[in-house]
Scaffold this motif. Structure first.
Motif, short mmCIF file in Angstrom:
data_model
loop_
_atom_site.label_atom_id
_atom_site.label_comp_id
_atom_site.label_asym_id
_atom_site.label_seq_id
_atom_site.Cartn_x
_atom_site.Cartn_y
_atom_site.Cartn_z
N SER A 162 0.84 -1.16 0.11
CA SER A 162 0.09 0.11 -0.05
C SER A 162 0.79 1.28 0.27
O SER A 162 0.58 2.18 -0.72
CB SER A 162 -0.89 0.02 1.31
N LEU A 168 3.59 1.67 -1.40
CA LEU A 168 4.14 1.98 -2.73
C LEU A 168 2.96 2.66 -3.77
O LEU A 168 3.10 2.77 -4.77
CB LEU A 168 4.54 0.67 -3.42
N GLY A 169 1.89 2.60 -3.11
CA GLY A 169 0.59 3.24 -3.87
C GLY A 169 -0.36 2.37 -4.48
O GLY A 169 -1.16 2.67 -5.24
N ALA A 170 -0.15 1.06 -4.15
CA ALA A 170 -0.95 -0.18 -4.93
C ALA A 170 -2.45 0.06 -4.18
O ALA A 170 -2.25 0.19 -3.07
CB ALA A 170 -0.53 -1.37 -4.66
N PRO A 171 -3.26 0.10 -5.10
CA PRO A 171 -4.57 0.31 -4.50
C PRO A 171 -5.03 -1.12 -3.80
O PRO A 171 -4.23 -2.11 -4.26
CB PRO A 171 -5.61 0.45 -5.83
N ARG A 172 -5.97 -0.92 -2.89
CA ARG A 172 -6.47 -2.29 -2.18
C ARG A 172 -6.53 -3.56 -2.90
O ARG A 172 -6.21 -4.62 -2.62
CB ARG A 172 -7.85 -1.80 -1.42
#
Lengths: 282, 329
Positions: free
Chosen positions: A173, A175-179
């Motif tokens: 998360s 690193l910016g990854a969506p859920r």
């Protein structure tokens, strides 16, 4: 005095221990007797005919081809329906809705479904998939098996996702990854073998189910791959032939029983082996 | 913050508007995935409601036609369209009681053996063997019961019971009648073997929740293995063990195939547990194919609904008890 108390306690301990040993032997004896009977009665009937010929009326040489194919088709149908629903529902319980109030209810309901009598599930599917269409069908059999398999997959998926360390999710998360990406790319991958274990257990359960198929798939003595028509399956043919007065049909029933048991136990053992490294790593 | 994740994708390389677009797409994908999982979870809920509602709707005409008599009448006569659930309910309760009475002590004994007595080398293989017993499909118990266990009952156990316990005043009515092999006791015993591994599995799990320090303290003051089990392990895990017993009872109540083969399928209530009888599930499995769509089928659906309610109550109680132990642990 003290000595006799000590002796009495020791004697009582020994008696209870002996009873526990006896209980274990008792359990193992049944396993041996049942597996022994299956091999004894079933192995003799194993031949190429069993896998290449369809079930026949008494007096005619027959096999179990249509039942084996029917079992495979209906189990596959059940899996196709149950796996996505089960995995997604398990994902909701373990990820999005971990602390939601509705999850408590769904978990509880799922646990009830997990051990609900399969004959009741059969009646339900009869009401939903047989009555409206006016006839029995392999499709209804597949749906019934799916209803039985779904709670198993939900439960294992949820349990397995619960083992994923939160730090792993947080790292992804941050690193910016969506859920959804975290779940699909990180969590699913981390526990893929656990999810497959659940699916194997579900297949094992579906392979041996008989009761719900009686009034959904009904059985069919002819070769058929049409899921809109009544369809045979191994458990159904065992149920029918085991009560038949003809020796050759009884023999086929035992051979079918051996095949089903071998398949179910192989799947359960495979599931156990697959699950073992996960458990050890915890 | 989001740019790091997007650096590798083509979207990141071409302008802010494309990036915003990709971000929006991701958001949609995210919320749609969430919605999908929620929908799947709601399907689970819908399944149970569907079972309850569909059975009730199907059974309603029978309940309406027979009224409360349906529960207390043991008449079961398709030609006269007279149906009552009493014999089936009675058989279900009696066979399950026999199964629990025998399966639970044995299952607990095996669990104690595995957790306290077993040499470590044997623990895994014996544990797996017992679990295999749980994996055997119920139809296999059925065919095995019909071909091996029923003749054994007819030739040995039932005659022995009739000549011994059948003459003991007080309990003699329980052991009367010709030894046919079929009957409530035979079905109950097969069920006992079926539920035994479930009892063992749950008992083993809850026994392992006992803090080792408690057991070690008891051993430290000189307690024997069975004083430890009786004074520490069982009291500590009581709720969980009862939950496991209820779970096993739920299995026994709803079991169909193993019972159908050996119970004799006679819709009567008799005092003897050696007599032939029937259970709710056996009755449904046996009659459904021949049932015409009217009152007969509705009565069978009514039986199914009763079974559903009974097992729901038992299983719900079991889960609540197991959950209570989990909170403690």
């Amino acid at each position: 005095m003290a000595n006799s108390l000590y002796a009495r306690r020791r004697a009582r301990n020994a008696t209870w221990a002996a009873l526990c040993y006896a209980a274990t032997v008792f359990g193992l004896v049944w396993l041996t007797l049942i597996l022994g009977a299956l091999v004894w009665k079933g192995a003799g009937g194993l031949s190429l005919d069993v896998f290449t010929k369809v079930t026949a009326p008494p007096g005619v040489e027959g096999g179990l081809l249509n039942s084996i194919i029917g079992s495979l088709i209906q189990t596959a149908l059940g899996l196709v329906l149950a796996a996505p629903v089960g995995i997604l529902a398990g994902t909701y319980l373990a990820e999005y809705g971990r602390d939601a109030k509705i999850s408590v209810v769904i978990r509880f309901i799922n646990d009830i479904l997990l051990s609900a009598p399969s004959i009741v599930v059969g009646l339900f599917v009869y009401q939903f998939c047989v009555v409206p269409f006016g006839h029995f069908s392999g499709l209804a059999g597949g749906v019934a098996l799916a209803v039985i398999a779904t709670p198993i997959i939900v439960r294992t998926t949820e349990d397995m996702l619960g083992l994923v360390p939160n730090t792993l999710r947080e790292a992804a998360s941050s690193l910016g990854a969506p859920r959804s990406l975290v779940i699909r790319q990180i969590a699913y991958r981390a526990v893929s073998s656990g999810i497959v274990t659940g699916i194997l257990l579900a297949i094992a359960r579906m392979t041996g189910e008989t009761a719900p198929l009686i009034f959904t798939a009904l059985g069919n003595s002819l070769f058929s791959v049409d899921v809109t028509q009544p369809m045979s399956s191994l458990p159904l043919i065992i149920y029918e032939f085991a009560r038949s007065p003809y020796a050759e049909q009884q023999k086929l029933a035992w051979t079918g029983a051996l095949i089903v048991t071998a398949a179910v136990l192989t799947l359960s053992i495979a599931a156990r082996i697959l699950a073992a490294p996960n458990r050890g790593g915890r | 913050m989001t740019s790091t994740a997007l650096e590798g994708t083509p979207a990141a390389r071409s302008g802010a508007s494309v990036r915003a677009h990709a971000l929006k797409r991701m958001k949609t994908a995210d919320s749609s995935f969430r919605a999908m999982t929620l929908a799947a979870a709601l399907i689970v809920l819908a399944l149970l409601l569907g079972v309850a509602i569909s059975l009730f709707v199907g059974a309603w005409p029978a309940f309406q036609h027979f009224g409360f008599d349906f529960f207390i009448s043991d008449a079961w006569s398709p030609p006269r369209e007279k149906f009552g659930a009493a014999a089936a309910i009675y058989g279900t309760l009696v066979t399950s009681a026999i199964a629990v009475l025998i399966g639970v002590p044995v299952g607990l004994g095996i669990a104690v053996f595995l957790t306290e007595l077993c040499p470590p080398v044997l623990r895994r293989p014996i544990g797996i063997a017992i679990e295999l017993l749980a994996g055997i499909p119920s139809i296999i118990y059925g065919i095995w019961g019909a071909y091996y266990f029923r003749p054994f009952m007819q030739d040995y156990l039932q005659p022995a019971l009739i000549t011994t316990l059948g003459n003991v005043p007080g309990i003699s009515p329980l052991f009367q009648g010709p030894p046919l092999g079929y009957g409530l006791l035979t079905a109950g015993l097969v069920l006992a073997v079926m539920i035994l591994p479930f009892v063992t599995a749950i008992a083993r799990d809850v026994f392992e929740t006992v803090p080792p320090v408690l057991k070690e303290a008891a051993y430290g003051v000189g307690a024997t293995t069975f004083e430890v089990v009786g004074a520490i392990v069982l009291p500590y895990t009581r709720v969980g063990v009862i939950g496991g017993v209820m779970l096993a009872l739920g299995r026994a109540l709803g079991e169909t195939m193993a019972v159908t083969f050996v119970i004799g399928n006679a819709p009567h209530i008799q005092s003897s547990i050696l007599a032939q009888g029937t259970t709710i599930s056996a009755m449904i499995a046996n009659s459904f194919a021949d049932a015409d769509p009217g009152l007969f089928t509705q009565s069978l659906l009514a039986l199914g609904f009763i079974l559903f309610i009974i097992t729901f109550i038992v299983l719900a109680a079991a889960r609540l008890m197991l959950a209570r132990l989990a909170h403690k642990g």
